[in-house]
Design a protein around this motif. Structure first.
Motif, PDB file in Angstrom:
ATOM      1  N   UNK A 257      62.321 137.786  32.320  1.00  0.00           N
ATOM      2  CA  UNK A 257      63.785 137.765  32.326  1.00  0.00           C
ATOM      3  C   UNK A 257      64.358 137.977  33.722  1.00  0.00           C
ATOM      4  N   UNK A 258      63.562 138.597  34.594  1.00  0.00           N
ATOM      5  CA  UNK A 258      63.958 138.852  35.978  1.00  0.00           C
ATOM      6  C   UNK A 258      62.749 138.571  36.868  1.00  0.00           C
ATOM      7  N   UNK A 259      62.982 137.920  38.004  1.00  0.00           N
ATOM      8  CA  UNK A 259      61.908 137.610  38.955  1.00  0.00           C
ATOM      9  C   UNK A 259      62.290 138.138  40.328  1.00  0.00           C
ATOM     10  N   UNK A 260      61.328 138.749  41.007  1.00  0.00           N
ATOM     11  CA  UNK A 260      61.506 139.212  42.382  1.00  0.00           C
ATOM     12  C   UNK A 260      60.463 138.530  43.268  1.00  0.00           C
ATOM     13  N   UNK A 261      60.918 137.925  44.344  1.00  0.00           N
ATOM     14  CA  UNK A 261      60.027 137.334  45.332  1.00  0.00           C
ATOM     15  C   UNK A 261      60.147 138.151  46.614  1.00  0.00           C
ATOM     16  N   UNK A 262      59.040 138.762  47.029  1.00  0.00           N
ATOM     17  CA  UNK A 262      59.032 139.577  48.244  1.00  0.00           C
ATOM     18  C   UNK A 262      58.701 138.711  49.449  1.00  0.00           C
ATOM     19  N   UNK A 263      59.270 139.052  50.587  1.00  0.00           N
ATOM     20  CA  UNK A 263      59.000 138.292  51.796  1.00  0.00           C
ATOM     21  C   UNK A 263      59.174 139.123  53.044  1.00  0.00           C
ATOM     22  N   UNK A 264      58.875 138.507  54.175  1.00  0.00           N
ATOM     23  CA  UNK A 264      59.016 139.159  55.474  1.00  0.00           C
ATOM     24  C   UNK A 264      59.710 138.197  56.439  1.00  0.00           C
ATOM     25  N   UNK A 265      59.757 138.606  57.713  1.00  0.00           N
ATOM     26  CA  UNK A 265      60.349 137.770  58.747  1.00  0.00           C
ATOM     27  C   UNK A 265      59.353 136.760  59.311  1.00  0.00           C
ATOM     28  N   UNK A 266      58.099 136.819  58.880  1.00  0.00           N
ATOM     29  CA  UNK A 266      57.049 135.973  59.442  1.00  0.00           C
ATOM     30  C   UNK A 266      57.364 134.487  59.229  1.00  0.00           C
ATOM     31  N   UNK A 267      57.190 133.701  60.272  1.00  0.00           N
ATOM     32  CA  UNK A 267      57.546 132.281  60.218  1.00  0.00           C
ATOM     33  C   UNK A 267      56.325 131.360  60.294  1.00  0.00           C
ATOM     34  N   UNK A 268      55.133 131.919  60.140  1.00  0.00           N
ATOM     35  CA  UNK A 268      53.919 131.097  60.222  1.00  0.00           C
ATOM     36  C   UNK A 268      53.907 130.012  59.158  1.00  0.00           C
ATOM     37  N   UNK A 269      54.336 130.352  57.951  1.00  0.00           N
ATOM     38  CA  UNK A 269      54.401 129.378  56.864  1.00  0.00           C
ATOM     39  C   UNK A 269      55.857 128.924  56.737  1.00  0.00           C
ATOM     40  N   UNK A 270      56.153 127.640  56.947  1.00  0.00           N
ATOM     41  CA  UNK A 270      57.544 127.174  56.939  1.00  0.00           C
ATOM     42  C   UNK A 270      58.214 127.197  55.570  1.00  0.00           C
ATOM     43  N   UNK A 271      57.446 127.492  54.521  1.00  0.00           N
ATOM     44  CA  UNK A 271      58.047 127.536  53.184  1.00  0.00           C
ATOM     45  C   UNK A 271      57.984 128.919  52.552  1.00  0.00           C
ATOM     46  N   UNK A 272      57.459 129.907  53.293  1.00  0.00           N
ATOM     47  CA  UNK A 272      57.337 131.254  52.723  1.00  0.00           C
ATOM     48  C   UNK A 272      58.709 131.873  52.481  1.00  0.00           C
ATOM     49  N   UNK A 273      58.748 132.928  51.660  1.00  0.00           N
ATOM     50  CA  UNK A 273      59.980 133.666  51.436  1.00  0.00           C
ATOM     51  C   UNK A 273      60.338 134.384  52.723  1.00  0.00           C
ATOM     52  N   UNK A 274      61.443 133.977  53.334  1.00  0.00           N
ATOM     53  CA  UNK A 274      61.865 134.523  54.621  1.00  0.00           C
ATOM     54  C   UNK A 274      63.012 135.495  54.396  1.00  0.00           C
ATOM     55  N   UNK A 275      62.775 136.751  54.751  1.00  0.00           N
ATOM     56  CA  UNK A 275      63.787 137.787  54.553  1.00  0.00           C
ATOM     57  C   UNK A 275      63.426 138.961  55.459  1.00  0.00           C
ATOM     58  N   UNK A 276      64.452 139.666  55.958  1.00  0.00           N
ATOM     59  CA  UNK A 276      64.191 140.817  56.805  1.00  0.00           C
ATOM     60  C   UNK A 276      64.986 140.781  58.095  1.00  0.00           C
ATOM     61  N   UNK A 277      64.435 141.431  59.121  1.00  0.00           N
ATOM     62  CA  UNK A 277      65.092 141.549  60.407  1.00  0.00           C
ATOM     63  C   UNK A 277      65.405 140.171  60.990  1.00  0.00           C
ATOM     64  N   UNK A 278      66.680 139.945  61.329  1.00  0.00           N
ATOM     65  CA  UNK A 278      67.090 138.721  61.997  1.00  0.00           C
ATOM     66  C   UNK A 278      67.235 137.502  61.099  1.00  0.00           C
ATOM     67  N   UNK A 279      67.043 137.654  59.803  1.00  0.00           N
ATOM     68  CA  UNK A 279      67.116 136.516  58.881  1.00  0.00           C
ATOM     69  C   UNK A 279      68.528 136.417  58.300  1.00  0.00           C
TER      70      UNK A 279
END
Length: 366
Positions: A257-279
């Motif tokens: 019923x609820x989904x959480x996708x965790x991510x970081x600022x890392x840009x190595x993968x162009x499709x990863x979940x991007x979130x965090x400092x400077x995003x």
């Protein structure tokens, strides 16, 4: 919660010991593994394996005047944007000796010994990963103290905070932070318990591989444990003990019923979940929405009802991760937590306890 209240005073007593903090003295403390360790406290030379921001928050910035070495890749390598913010403020961090990183087997006992620390502070996962190398450190006369925020156990969070405060010589400050953590989690759990609502089914995934490939979900530790503290029914729990990918068919059949996708600022993968400092928030939302386009996901209740959220990996496994408990609880039970602003609380923790305040996006919804 009654069990937690029962144990808290004893945990505090175990950590604090009997000696005064007014002057350094050899004390016997118990770490999160129940190991008795003799160490001169407050410590004058600290080797810090992990939990860098926590140590600075608990001990104050001046606590890093006594840090003689770190496992640098566990900070700079994993959270480069965060590292850049701290080193811009405090350039001396970049010159701290690096002793290597446990997970990639570059951790060097010889480098640690050469730095002659009074105490070696390791995360529980580092202690276990080093195996017999810990004995080499102890045989050389170096006390090793184990702390833990990764397991997301309330007792470990509390005791680890008190222990870090003792090592840094900041008992009062540590107690305040530990109490704030406890109060925040207690508030979430007491509201949920009083409401007596059914537990929403949730799914959490580390989005480092992008939508095309299912990455880690979590069972007992990290986001799995945080979701339990937030009152959710974690669909990964029967299939994943600690962390690992779930079979996509099992995710679909569980109908979260609820989904959480965790991510970081890392840009190595162009499709990863991007979130965090400077995003930027719009960028984080774009990356999040891409996950909802996975095969079969349009039929999930979480996607249909727009209850898919992004969360910052760097805001887990820390004493400040009560804000992630708040955010997850608000996503799971929106009617119960309208008064909470978890992301504002996260930034406020930095304002009160750390010398820098991050800028970016740390939670996001559809």
């Amino acid at each position: 919660m009654s069990g937690w209240k029962k144990w808290a005073p004893m945990l505090l007593a175990l950590a604090l010991g009997t000696a005064s903090m007014a002057q350094a003295a050899t004390q016997t403390i118990k770490d999160v593994l129940g190991r008795e360790v003799k160490v001169d406290l407050p410590a004058k030379r600290v080797l810090l394996g992990f939990y860098f921001e926590d140590y600075m928050a608990i001990g104050g910035e001046k606590a890093f005047d006594k840090v003689v070495g770190i496992s640098r890749d566990a900070w700079e390598g994993w959270r480069p944007a965060n590292w850049a913010v701290f080193t811009a403020h405090r350039p001396s961090l970049a010159s701290l000796p690096d002793v290597g990183e446990v997970e990639v087997q570059t951790f060097s006992v010889e480098k640690v010994l050469a730095l002659k620390p009074d105490v070696v502070v390791l995360a529980d996962w580092q202690y276990k990963g080093l195996g017999p190398d810990v004995k080499r450190l102890e045989d050389a006369g170096l006390p090793v103290v184990v702390v833990d925020y990764n397991m997301e156990l309330q007792a470990n969070h509390y005791l680890s905070t008190v222990l870090l405060g003792k090592i840094a010589g900041e008992d009062k400050r540590a107690q305040q932070i530990a109490n704030e953590y406890k109060a925040a989690v207690d508030q979430v759990q007491s509201r949920i318990a009083a409401a007596k609502l059914p537990k929403p089914r949730l799914y959490v995934e580390f989005g480092n591989k992008g939508p095309a490939e299912y990455s880690f979900s979590y069972g007992k530790g990290m986001w799995g444990a945080l979701s339990t503290l937030a009152g959710g029914d974690n669909i990964a729990a029967p299939f994943v003990e600690w962390y690992g990918p779930m079979n996509p068919e099992k995710v679909l059949s569980a109908q979260p019923e609820v989904v959480f996708i965790a991510g970081t600022e890392a840009t190595k993968n162009p499709s990863s979940m991007l979130i965090g400092q400077g995003v930027e928030r719009a960028v984080a939302q774009q990356r999040l929405l891409a996950f909802t386009q996975r095969s079969g996901w349009t039929n999930l209740p979480a996607v249909k009802n727009k209850r898919v959220y992004g969360v910052y990996q760097g805001a887990s496994r820390t004493v400040a991760d009560y804000v992630m408990v708040q955010f997850m609880a608000k996503a799971l039970y929106p009617s119960l937590f309208k008064d909470l602003d978890p992301e504002a609380n996260y930034l406020d923790f930095y304002r009160r306890y750390l010398p820098v305040v991050p800028k970016g996006t740390f939670t996001v919804g559809m």
